[in-house]
Scaffold this motif. Structure first.
Motif, short mmCIF file in Angstrom:
data_model
loop_
_atom_site.label_atom_id
_atom_site.label_comp_id
_atom_site.label_asym_id
_atom_site.label_seq_id
_atom_site.Cartn_x
_atom_site.Cartn_y
_atom_site.Cartn_z
N ALA A 27 35.58 24.32 37.80
CA ALA A 27 35.42 23.37 38.90
C ALA A 27 35.18 24.09 40.22
CB ALA A 27 36.65 22.47 39.00
N ALA A 28 35.90 25.19 40.44
CA ALA A 28 35.71 25.95 41.68
C ALA A 28 34.33 26.59 41.74
CB ALA A 28 36.80 27.02 41.81
N ILE A 29 33.91 27.15 40.62
CA ILE A 29 32.57 27.76 40.56
C ILE A 29 31.50 26.72 40.81
CG2 ILE A 29 30.91 28.88 39.03
CD1 ILE A 29 33.28 30.29 37.69
N ALA A 30 31.65 25.55 40.20
CA ALA A 30 30.67 24.49 40.37
C ALA A 30 30.63 23.98 41.81
CB ALA A 30 30.99 23.33 39.43
N ALA A 38 48.68 32.01 37.81
CA ALA A 38 47.85 33.11 37.32
C ALA A 38 46.68 32.68 36.44
CB ALA A 38 48.73 34.11 36.54
N LEU A 39 46.82 31.58 35.70
CA LEU A 39 45.76 31.20 34.77
C LEU A 39 44.64 30.44 35.47
CD1 LEU A 39 47.87 30.27 31.62
CD2 LEU A 39 46.47 32.31 32.01
N HIS A 40 43.53 30.27 34.78
CA HIS A 40 42.29 29.90 35.42
C HIS A 40 42.09 28.38 35.55
CE1 HIS A 40 42.07 33.84 33.50
NE2 HIS A 40 41.27 34.20 34.49
N ILE A 70 36.12 33.73 42.59
CA ILE A 70 36.51 32.41 43.10
C ILE A 70 37.12 31.57 41.98
CG2 ILE A 70 35.62 30.25 44.04
CD1 ILE A 70 33.49 32.03 45.48
N GLY A 71 36.48 31.57 40.81
CA GLY A 71 37.00 30.81 39.69
C GLY A 71 38.36 31.29 39.24
N THR A 72 38.57 32.61 39.24
CA THR A 72 39.86 33.18 38.86
C THR A 72 40.94 32.79 39.85
OG1 THR A 72 38.78 35.08 37.81
CG2 THR A 72 41.11 35.33 38.39
N ARG A 130 46.77 25.44 43.98
CA ARG A 130 45.54 26.25 44.01
C ARG A 130 44.30 25.36 44.10
NH1 ARG A 130 46.14 29.76 38.80
NH2 ARG A 130 44.10 30.59 39.45
N VAL A 131 44.30 24.22 43.40
CA VAL A 131 43.18 23.30 43.48
C VAL A 131 43.01 22.80 44.92
CG1 VAL A 131 42.30 21.05 42.72
CG2 VAL A 131 43.38 22.58 41.08
#
Length: 339
Positions: A144-147, A199-201, A136-138, A228-229
């Protein structure tokens, strides 16, 4: 923490562990912010630096039990508040008016990252909860996505902290690699920016990799990243419904998935920043809000990092790290050849 005192005494003593715990995370976050200014550490940023310090503290000292109420407040409540503030970074108007093609590509990025990470985790027999958080974070926006997703998935705080630490490390390495190879690539500045943004995180990683290529690259990269956000919100609701649906039949009625109210706040701040505050807020004020958000997130990272016991994680983090590395490489190659 257990008390043997009378209720009145407990009421009087309650503010000390609560305020002391918040002060503890505040102080460690301050150290993390300072550490992130040093050469080398400025690449991984203040959030990962704060986690490193808190994890290191936990390994040489026991969890500060007397401050647990305040530490848990930072790890949970302040974390949600930081996600709400994070919405100010998302300009919805720009996404819809200029970024619809990138938004579609962003959907592909999210789906690819999660599905490939899931397949690799099964193949490598990697820890499933950590691997899912890393996927999910990738795919979305790193820490922020993981949290945001971890409370919906009912992830352990230890797993959340490990995942954030891993993604900060890998995102930093990849962003540096992008910067090194950028002059050698047969890409225009804007195309390179789109590649980095898709592509970047983390947003910070995207900015780090694209800024050296010029303003056109940076603008395109940030637009791709914002797309993506934006996908964070529907993804969180998807997992909320998925968690409910996957509950055993005889437990569906008893399965309670906490509604992610902080996402409503995230949407509201996104709308506020996009249509009301964006044009009237001075740059200095926006910068102060961004710094405040980063500091609150760092305090939350401290609370999460204090739950990490490295002695029990020797066999849990390595395989997800390998799976994420492979996923990130495949994602970069795929986007490169499809732009």
């Amino acid at each position: 923490m257990q008390y043997s005192e009378s209720p009145n005494h407990m009421l009087k003593s309650w503010p000390l562990p609560f305020l002391g715990g918040i002060a503890f995370t505040f102080f460690i976050a301050l150290l993390g912010m300072g550490l992130s200014k040093l050469p080398g550490f400025h690449y991984i940023g203040p959030l990962a630096s704060a986690i490193l310090i808190s994890v290191g503290y936990r390994q040489v000292s026991a969890y500060p039990e007397k401050f647990r109420p305040g530490i848990e407040f930072s790890a949970k409540k302040l974390l949600r508040f930081a996600i709400i503030l994070y919405g100010l970074k998302l300009n919805i108007g720009v996404v819809f008016h200029q970024g619809l093609p990138l938004l579609l590509r962003g959907i592909g990025t999210v789906a690819f990252s999660i599905l490939v990470m899931y397949a690799l985790a099964k193949w490598l027999k990697a820890d499933a909860p950590i691997s899912l958080l890393l996927g999910i974070g990738t795919g979305v926006c790193g820490a922020a996505a993981i949290a945001a997703v971890s409370p919906i998935l009912k992830s352990k705080e230890e797993d959340t902290a490990i995942s954030i630490g891993i993604i900060a490390l890998m995102g930093t390495l990849f962003s540096i690699l992008y910067t090194v190879i950028q002059p050698l690539l047969p890409l225009s500045d804007s195309t390179y920016g789109a590649w980095a943004g898709l592509a970047l995180h983390e947003i910070a990683h995207v900015a780090l990799a694209s800024a050296p290529a010029g303003q056109d690259a940076l603008a395109m990269a940030l637009l791709a990243k914002l797309c993506r956000v934006f996908l964070l919100v529907p993804l969180c609701f998807f997992f909320m419904l998925r968690m409910r649906k996957c509950a055993p039949g005889n437990q569906k009625r008893r399965t309670k998935i906490e509604f992610p109210w902080f996402l409503i706040g995230f949407i509201m701040t996104s709308l506020l920043g996009s249509y009301l505050l964006g044009d009237i807020t001075p740059a200095r004020v926006s910068e102060m809000i961004s710094n405040l958000n980063t500091y609150i997130l760092a305090m939350a990272m401290v609370g999460l990092g204090l739950n990490v016991n490295l002695a029990t994680l020797k066999n849990r983090a390595f395989r997800p790290l390998i799976a994420m590395t492979i996923t990130s490489i495949l994602l970069s190659v795929l986007i490169f050849f499809t732009l």
